[in-house]
Design an enzyme around this catalytic site. Structure first.
Site, PDB file in Angstrom:
ATOM      1  N   LEU A 112      63.571  43.455  33.454  1.00  0.00           N
ATOM      2  CA  LEU A 112      62.250  42.699  34.647  1.00  0.00           C
ATOM      3  C   LEU A 112      61.268  42.138  33.072  1.00  0.00           C
ATOM      4  CD1 LEU A 112      62.327  44.465  38.188  1.00  0.00           C
ATOM      5  CD2 LEU A 112      63.832  42.917  37.401  1.00  0.00           C
ATOM      6  N   GLU A 154      63.152  39.145  42.725  1.00  0.00           N
ATOM      7  CA  GLU A 154      64.113  38.677  42.094  1.00  0.00           C
ATOM      8  C   GLU A 154      64.939  39.204  42.894  1.00  0.00           C
ATOM      9  OE1 GLU A 154      65.440  37.908  38.171  1.00  0.00           O
ATOM     10  OE2 GLU A 154      63.088  37.050  37.023  1.00  0.00           O
ATOM     11  N   CYS A 169      30.353  24.349  35.136  1.00  0.00           N
ATOM     12  CA  CYS A 169      31.067  22.658  34.312  1.00  0.00           C
ATOM     13  C   CYS A 169      30.304  21.929  34.681  1.00  0.00           C
ATOM     14  CB  CYS A 169      32.404  22.990  34.747  1.00  0.00           C
ATOM     15  SG  CYS A 169      33.550  24.099  33.730  1.00  0.00           S
ATOM     16  N   THR A 180      69.015  47.233  44.022  1.00  0.00           N
ATOM     17  CA  THR A 180      69.063  46.145  42.886  1.00  0.00           C
ATOM     18  C   THR A 180      68.967  46.866  41.675  1.00  0.00           C
ATOM     19  OG1 THR A 180      68.963  43.909  43.887  1.00  0.00           O
ATOM     20  CG2 THR A 180      68.526  43.765  41.191  1.00  0.00           C
ATOM     21  N   GLU A 187      36.709  21.532  31.845  1.00  0.00           N
ATOM     22  CA  GLU A 187      35.787  20.759  31.274  1.00  0.00           C
ATOM     23  C   GLU A 187      35.612  20.959  30.195  1.00  0.00           C
ATOM     24  OE1 GLU A 187      36.548  22.473  34.186  1.00  0.00           O
ATOM     25  OE2 GLU A 187      35.781  21.566  36.378  1.00  0.00           O
TER      26      GLU A 187
HETATM   27  C1  AOF Z   1      36.455  24.517  36.456  1.00  0.00           C
HETATM   28  N1  AOF Z   1      36.268  24.285  35.330  1.00  0.00           N
HETATM   29  O1  AOF Z   1      38.959  25.343  34.435  1.00  0.00           O
HETATM   30  C2  AOF Z   1      38.512  26.753  36.137  1.00  0.00           C
HETATM   31  C3  AOF Z   1      37.312  26.743  36.961  1.00  0.00           C
HETATM   32  O2  AOF Z   1      34.425  33.843  35.587  1.00  0.00           O
HETATM   33  P1  AOF Z   1      34.096  32.437  35.512  1.00  0.00           P
HETATM   34  O3  AOF Z   1      32.833  32.278  35.488  1.00  0.00           O
HETATM   35  O4  AOF Z   1      35.012  31.613  34.646  1.00  0.00           O
HETATM   36  O5  AOF Z   1      34.546  31.831  37.419  1.00  0.00           O
HETATM   37  C4  AOF Z   1      36.090  31.556  37.373  1.00  0.00           C
HETATM   38  C5  AOF Z   1      35.645  30.424  38.623  1.00  0.00           C
HETATM   39  O6  AOF Z   1      35.692  29.448  38.307  1.00  0.00           O
HETATM   40  C6  AOF Z   1      36.762  30.154  39.437  1.00  0.00           C
HETATM   41  O7  AOF Z   1      37.174  31.502  40.147  1.00  0.00           O
HETATM   42  C7  AOF Z   1      36.989  29.143  39.666  1.00  0.00           C
HETATM   43  O8  AOF Z   1      36.166  29.034  40.857  1.00  0.00           O
HETATM   44  C8  AOF Z   1      36.198  28.359  38.970  1.00  0.00           C
HETATM   45  N2  AOF Z   1      37.182  27.856  37.636  1.00  0.00           N
HETATM   46  N3  AOF Z   1      36.404  26.251  37.266  1.00  0.00           N
HETATM   47  O9  AOF Z   1      35.251  23.664  36.941  1.00  0.00           O
HETATM   48  C9  AOF Z   1      37.901  25.398  35.119  1.00  0.00           C
HETATM   49  N4  AOF Z   1      39.331  27.243  35.468  1.00  0.00           N
HETATM   50 ZN    ZN Z   2      34.002  25.812  35.414  1.00  0.00          ZN
END
Ligand code: AOF
Ligand code: ZN
Length: 363
Positions: free
Chosen positions: A208, A298, A88, A200, A56
């Site tokens: 890998l 894998e 956000c 494997t 966002e």
């Molecule tokens: C959003 N938009 O693009 C993502 C979100 O460690 P922080 O502060 O970056 O927070 C991580 C948490 O933020 C993650 O566990 C999830 O709840 C949220 N991720 N949220 O609004 C995003 N990547």
């Molecule tokens: Zn966010």
């Protein structure tokens, strides 16, 4: 007012955008955000590589003033917590977004429901659950770790025209062609861990890692299921343990455990980590606690069967090749015809002479 069809179409675009960084955002989910005004996309963005800034934030920065009065299509509930970046949900309100449409609720305890509350308190219209299933598929690794406390598991198999995955006693045999191989390396880069069984590891002596130039740094952590620590010190895996992390997973019976001290020391001095797990389920919980969200299994047949029998395979990527293995072949543990009804075919891709069938089960 946007119609349901319009909402779904912009959400589909947000999901597509989100997939760009899937597997490259550390423990954060890769989220997609599309900002729309008067039926036109004014900005679209994905969570940045490494996990921040969030989607966002990136989209709002691109849109600037154009965000005022816009509708935001976001694949995951906007965050509400003051983490390493401001929430956000607040940023969307601050930029004057009028409406927020979301696919999936965030199970993160710091966010869950609060993201919507912040938006509603700011007078923003909120609609949830638009293309929820598709959104959940795109976020399956993140959601599985958050909800089930273990990584999402992908089983990848390459099967010959006569139903074989290899040949006994001859090491690695090429079943699929170069296009499929490249796709597998791209998939490895998006996974946090890659796992094979000791059979494997010994027979194929694989490395890998990711061998696409410029992407080597995305090699996942390598795991070998090696109940009694039999992985040879001269194997490529052990020899490269200081370049790409290697974890050898022992699952000894209590009688065997005492005799493994020497092997543990040898592997550790070569730079490998020795991890003790009671069983596969226990191993996955350990990996979840370490923040691994996507694990690629894998092979070989024994490891694949063990994961399938434990009910711990979430997605099956079955590559079918026209190659014939013939006598001495190792039979595949699963064919397309025996994939249980709990999985559904969600995609089919052609790679040169080979075809890949993608089966997934819901969360
Ligand atoms: C959003 N938009 O693009 C993502 C979100 O460690 P922080 O502060 O970056 O927070 C991580 C948490 O933020 C993650 O566990 C999830 O709840 C949220 N991720 N949220 O609004 C995003 N990547
Ligand atoms: Zn966010």
């Amino acid at each position: 007012m946007a119609s349901q069809a319009e909402d779904e179409s912009f959400m589909a675009r947000a999901i597509e955008v989100s997939r760009q960084n899937t597997g490259f955002t550390d423990t954060n989910p890769s989220v997609g955000c599309v900002l729309v005004k008067d039926g036109v996309i004014v900005a679209e963005a994905v969570t940045s590589i490494g996990g921040r800034p969030h989607a966002e934030r990136n989209a709002l920065d691109l849109a600037g003033e154009a965000a005022r009065g816009a509708t935001a299509y976001v694949t995951l509930e906007p965050c509400a917590h003051w983490g390493k970046t401001p929430p956000c949900a607040n940023a969307l309100a601050h930029h004057g977004v009028a409406r927020v449409v979301v696919a999936v609720d965030d199970p993160d305890e710091r966010v869950s429901g609060r993201g919507y509350q912040v938006l509603r308190d700011a007078g923003i219209e909120v609609q949830t659950g638009v293309l929820r299933r598709e959104g959940e598929r795109a976020l399956s690794a993140y959601l599985t770790r958050k909800i089930k406390k273990r990584p999402h598991v992908i089983l990848k198999l390459a099967v010959s025209a006569d139903g074989m995955i290899g040949r006994k006693g001859t090491g690695q045999v090429a079943i699929t062609g170069s296009e499929a191989r490249r796709a597998v390396h791209e998939l490895r880069a998006r996974c946090d861990g890659i796992l094979v069984g000791i059979g494997t590891a010994v027979a194929d002596d694989p490395e890998l890692n990711v061998r696409i130039s410029g992407m080597e740094q995305y090699s996942p952590i390598r795991f070998v299921l090696d109940r009694r620590l039999e992985l040879p010190t001269h194997s490529k895996l052990v020899k490269t343990a200081r370049d790409v992390p290697l974890v050898v997973v022992e699952m000894p019976s209590s009688a065997e455990a005492r005799d493994l001290a020497e092997r543990r020391a040898v592997l550790a001095s070569a730079g490998a980590e020795v991890l003790s797990a009671k069983n596969i389920e226990d191993l996955l919980l350990i990996l979840g606690a370490r923040g691994l969200s996507e694990l690629l299994v894998e092979g070989g047949a024994v490891a694949a069967k063990a994961f399938l029998e434990a009910g711990l395979v979430d997605r099956i990527l079955l590559f079918e090749s026209p190659t014939v293995i013939g006598t001495g072949g190792i039979e595949t543990p699963i064919m397309r015809a025996d994939i249980p009804d709990t999985y559904s075919l969600v995609g089919e891709t052609v790679y040169g002479p080979d075809r890949c069938f993608d089966y997934e089960r819901p969360l």
